[in-house]
Design a protein around this motif. Structure first.
Motif, PDB file in Angstrom:
ATOM      1  N   GLN A   1      22.018  26.724  30.658  1.00 14.14           N
ATOM      2  CA  GLN A   1      22.627  27.764  29.822  1.00 14.14           C
ATOM      3  C   GLN A   1      23.350  28.798  30.693  1.00 14.14           C
ATOM      4  O   GLN A   1      24.478  29.230  30.378  1.00 14.14           O
ATOM      5  N   SER A   2      22.661  29.193  31.775  1.00 16.78           N
ATOM      6  CA  SER A   2      23.302  30.160  32.688  1.00 16.78           C
ATOM      7  C   SER A   2      24.583  29.564  33.290  1.00 16.78           C
ATOM      8  O   SER A   2      25.628  30.227  33.364  1.00 16.78           O
ATOM      9  N   GLN A   3      24.471  28.244  33.678  1.00 17.92           N
ATOM     10  CA  GLN A   3      25.641  27.600  34.268  1.00 17.92           C
ATOM     11  C   GLN A   3      26.757  27.452  33.233  1.00 17.92           C
ATOM     12  O   GLN A   3      27.948  27.596  33.540  1.00 17.92           O
ATOM     13  N   THR A   4      26.340  27.174  31.956  1.00 13.81           N
ATOM     14  CA  THR A   4      27.330  27.063  30.886  1.00 13.81           C
ATOM     15  C   THR A   4      28.053  28.385  30.679  1.00 13.81           C
ATOM     16  O   THR A   4      29.286  28.436  30.502  1.00 13.81           O
ATOM     17  N   LYS A   5      27.269  29.465  30.658  1.00 16.57           N
ATOM     18  CA  LYS A   5      27.892  30.783  30.522  1.00 16.57           C
ATOM     19  C   LYS A   5      28.864  31.051  31.675  1.00 16.57           C
ATOM     20  O   LYS A   5      29.963  31.595  31.474  1.00 16.57           O
ATOM     21  N   ALA A   6      28.423  30.652  32.912  1.00 20.32           N
ATOM     22  CA  ALA A   6      29.316  30.863  34.061  1.00 20.32           C
ATOM     23  C   ALA A   6      30.588  30.037  33.915  1.00 20.32           C
ATOM     24  O   ALA A   6      31.712  30.501  34.188  1.00 20.32           O
ATOM     25  N   CYS A   7      30.413  28.778  33.412  1.00 19.47           N
ATOM     26  CA  CYS A   7      31.577  27.916  33.219  1.00 19.47           C
ATOM     27  C   CYS A   7      32.502  28.479  32.136  1.00 19.47           C
ATOM     28  O   CYS A   7      33.747  28.422  32.254  1.00 19.47           O
ATOM     29  N   GLU A   8      31.922  29.004  31.060  1.00 16.65           N
ATOM     30  CA  GLU A   8      32.740  29.590  30.005  1.00 16.65           C
ATOM     31  C   GLU A   8      33.528  30.794  30.532  1.00 16.65           C
ATOM     32  O   GLU A   8      34.709  30.978  30.213  1.00 16.65           O
ATOM     33  N   SER A   9      32.814  31.622  31.348  1.00 17.88           N
ATOM     34  CA  SER A   9      33.506  32.784  31.928  1.00 17.88           C
ATOM     35  C   SER A   9      34.641  32.330  32.852  1.00 17.88           C
ATOM     36  O   SER A   9      35.764  32.881  32.811  1.00 17.88           O
ATOM     37  N   LYS A  10      34.345  31.262  33.639  1.00 18.71           N
ATOM     38  CA  LYS A  10      35.360  30.748  34.545  1.00 18.71           C
ATOM     39  C   LYS A  10      36.534  30.140  33.771  1.00 18.71           C
ATOM     40  O   LYS A  10      37.709  30.292  34.137  1.00 18.71           O
ATOM     41  N   GLN A  11      36.163  29.453  32.609  1.00 16.61           N
ATOM     42  CA  GLN A  11      37.204  28.850  31.785  1.00 16.61           C
ATOM     43  C   GLN A  11      38.113  29.928  31.188  1.00 16.61           C
ATOM     44  O   GLN A  11      39.330  29.765  31.121  1.00 16.61           O
TER      45      GLN A  11
ATOM     46  N   GLY B   1      62.072  27.615  45.617  1.00 14.45           N
ATOM     47  CA  GLY B   1      60.895  26.856  46.103  1.00 14.45           C
ATOM     48  C   GLY B   1      59.598  27.515  45.681  1.00 14.45           C
ATOM     49  O   GLY B   1      58.615  26.856  45.349  1.00 14.45           O
ATOM     50  N   LEU B   2      59.583  28.856  45.728  1.00 14.67           N
ATOM     51  CA  LEU B   2      58.378  29.579  45.300  1.00 14.67           C
ATOM     52  C   LEU B   2      58.112  29.333  43.835  1.00 14.67           C
ATOM     53  O   LEU B   2      56.943  29.168  43.417  1.00 14.67           O
ATOM     54  N   ALA B   3      59.183  29.257  43.048  1.00 16.01           N
ATOM     55  CA  ALA B   3      58.980  29.004  41.613  1.00 16.01           C
ATOM     56  C   ALA B   3      58.425  27.610  41.391  1.00 16.01           C
ATOM     57  O   ALA B   3      57.550  27.388  40.548  1.00 16.01           O
ATOM     58  N   SER B   4      58.889  26.629  42.186  1.00 13.66           N
ATOM     59  CA  SER B   4      58.345  25.255  42.041  1.00 13.66           C
ATOM     60  C   SER B   4      56.869  25.200  42.408  1.00 13.66           C
ATOM     61  O   SER B   4      56.064  24.529  41.768  1.00 13.66           O
ATOM     62  N   LEU B   5      56.490  25.909  43.483  1.00 11.10           N
ATOM     63  CA  LEU B   5      55.086  25.952  43.897  1.00 11.10           C
ATOM     64  C   LEU B   5      54.222  26.556  42.812  1.00 11.10           C
ATOM     65  O   LEU B   5      53.112  26.091  42.510  1.00 11.10           O
ATOM     66  N   THR B   6      54.781  27.616  42.194  1.00 10.29           N
ATOM     67  CA  THR B   6      54.020  28.254  41.095  1.00 10.29           C
ATOM     68  C   THR B   6      53.840  27.292  39.947  1.00 10.29           C
ATOM     69  O   THR B   6      52.783  27.216  39.307  1.00 10.29           O
ATOM     70  N   LEU B   7      54.874  26.481  39.676  1.00 12.37           N
ATOM     71  CA  LEU B   7      54.799  25.496  38.592  1.00 12.37           C
ATOM     72  C   LEU B   7      53.725  24.444  38.896  1.00 12.37           C
ATOM     73  O   LEU B   7      52.947  24.060  38.020  1.00 12.37           O
ATOM     74  N   ILE B   8      53.648  24.004  40.133  1.00  7.40           N
ATOM     75  CA  ILE B   8      52.638  23.002  40.511  1.00  7.40           C
ATOM     76  C   ILE B   8      51.222  23.554  40.332  1.00  7.40           C
ATOM     77  O   ILE B   8      50.317  22.913  39.837  1.00  7.40           O
ATOM     78  N   ILE B   9      51.030  24.815  40.782  1.00  8.63           N
ATOM     79  CA  ILE B   9      49.686  25.454  40.683  1.00  8.63           C
ATOM     80  C   ILE B   9      49.282  25.591  39.224  1.00  8.63           C
ATOM     81  O   ILE B   9      48.119  25.332  38.863  1.00  8.63           O
ATOM     82  N   CYS B  10      50.268  25.951  38.390  1.00  6.25           N
ATOM     83  CA  CYS B  10      49.931  26.080  36.948  1.00  6.25           C
ATOM     84  C   CYS B  10      49.562  24.762  36.338  1.00  6.25           C
ATOM     85  O   CYS B  10      48.640  24.644  35.521  1.00  6.25           O
ATOM     86  N   SER B  11      50.246  23.698  36.771  1.00  7.02           N
ATOM     87  CA  SER B  11      49.890  22.348  36.258  1.00  7.02           C
ATOM     88  C   SER B  11      48.476  21.966  36.689  1.00  7.02           C
ATOM     89  O   SER B  11      47.693  21.399  35.925  1.00  7.02           O
ATOM     90  N   ALA B  12      48.121  22.293  37.937  1.00  5.65           N
ATOM     91  CA  ALA B  12      46.759  21.981  38.417  1.00  5.65           C
ATOM     92  C   ALA B  12      45.702  22.747  37.632  1.00  5.65           C
ATOM     93  O   ALA B  12      44.643  22.223  37.256  1.00  5.65           O
ATOM     94  N   LEU B  13      45.995  24.054  37.364  1.00  4.56           N
ATOM     95  CA  LEU B  13      45.062  24.832  36.550  1.00  4.56           C
ATOM     96  C   LEU B  13      44.921  24.281  35.145  1.00  4.56           C
ATOM     97  O   LEU B  13      43.805  24.232  34.582  1.00  4.56           O
ATOM     98  N   HIS B  14      46.044  23.763  34.600  1.00  9.72           N
ATOM     99  CA  HIS B  14      45.989  23.206  33.273  1.00  9.72           C
ATOM    100  C   HIS B  14      45.116  21.938  33.245  1.00  9.72           C
ATOM    101  O   HIS B  14      44.332  21.711  32.322  1.00  9.72           O
ATOM    102  N   LEU B  15      45.216  21.129  34.307  1.00  9.43           N
ATOM    103  CA  LEU B  15      44.382  19.940  34.391  1.00  9.43           C
ATOM    104  C   LEU B  15      42.896  20.297  34.582  1.00  9.43           C
ATOM    105  O   LEU B  15      42.012  19.634  34.025  1.00  9.43           O
ATOM    106  N   ILE B  16      42.627  21.313  35.332  1.00 14.83           N
ATOM    107  CA  ILE B  16      41.237  21.727  35.541  1.00 14.83           C
ATOM    108  C   ILE B  16      40.571  22.190  34.236  1.00 14.83           C
ATOM    109  O   ILE B  16      39.435  21.856  33.942  1.00 14.83           O
ATOM    110  N   THR B  17      41.324  22.971  33.426  1.00 11.70           N
ATOM    111  CA  THR B  17      40.770  23.478  32.183  1.00 11.70           C
ATOM    112  C   THR B  17      40.693  22.378  31.136  1.00 11.70           C
ATOM    113  O   THR B  17      40.001  22.490  30.156  1.00 11.70           O
TER     114      THR B  17
END
Length: 243
Positions: free
Chosen positions: A176-186, A227-243
């Motif tokens: 439950q504690s880990q779930t709460k931590a995961c929800e907060s992280k999510q 290039g910075l904008a492309s890097l930002t796009l990649i990071i956002c895609s990775a975050l989307h896959l993680i969630t």
């Protein structure tokens, strides 16, 4: 008793007959002497007659006494016979009672013998029942020992189950504690994803504007920004896959 009475009566009759015979003989002798004048004198005969008369009187007295004594003896014998007859009747009654008692005792002995046989059979049955119960008791003791072993094992298993339950509850609390931590992280990642989506949209608009405009020194200077904008796009895609 009847035979004794008859014998005493016969004895009495025999004595009376002897006395009568003796009296008759005495009278015959007196008559013979009296009718024989050649033998003795009249005075002598009278003296002898007197003597014989006296003897006869004495014999009569003796006969009367003997008769009375015999009658008394006969009466005593009769009374004794009656008494013995009564005793015999009493003894016969007692003998009959004894025979009845003996018959009853015989019947009781037969009944007791039958009862003893039944009791012996019952004793044998009880012994067999005791042997069976002893065998069953041994089996029950083995069963009780096995049940005690099962109860002990069940107690240990119950204790283990309680321990597992406590561990499961601890793990549930940790989950439950880990779930709460995961929800907060999510939630945090969702916020970051939203920011990335907004940055991606701006980056695409900026990229489209750059593609449409001619290449200028200013555009060459803006290449690192693209290039910075492309890097930002990649990071956002990775975050989307993680969630």
């Amino acid at each position: 008793m009847a035979a004794a009475s008859k014998s005493s009566q016969k004895a009495k009759n025999a004595v009376i007959a002897l006395l009568l015979l003796w009296s008759i003989i005495s009278l015959i002798v007196i008559v013979v002497w009296a009718t024989s004048p050649d033998l003795k004198s009249s005075a002598q005969c009278r003296a002898e007659l007197r003597e014989v008369t006296e003897k006869l009187e004495g014999s009569k007295v003796l006969y009367h006494k003997d008769k009375v004594a015999l009658e008394e003896q006969v009466e005593a014998e009769r009374e004794e016979t009656n008494r013995q007859r009564a005793e015999i009747l009493l003894l016969l009654g007692r003998l009959n009672t004894t025979n009845i008692t003996l018959e009853e005792c015989h019947q009781e002995n037969l009944v007791l013998t039958g009862n003893i046989s039944v009791l012996q059979e019952n004793i044998e049955q009880l012994r067999q029942t005791e042997a069976n119960l002893t065998a069953q008791l041994g089996l029950k003791e083995d069963l009780i020992e096995a049940l005690q072993q099962n109860v002990t094992q069940t107690v240990h298993e119950t204790t283990s189950c309680f321990s597992l339950k406590d561990a499961a509850e601890s793990q549930m609390l940790a989950a439950q504690s880990q779930t709460k931590a995961c929800e907060s992280k999510q939630q945090y990642l969702n916020k970051q994803l939203q920011k990335c989506k907004e940055g991606e949209s701006e980056a695409r608009q900026h990229s489209q504007q750059q593609d449409a405009a001619p290449v200028t020194p200013t555009a060459v200077g803006a290449a690192p920004l693209s290039g910075l904008a492309s890097l930002t796009l990649i990071i956002c895609s990775a975050l989307h896959l993680i969630t």
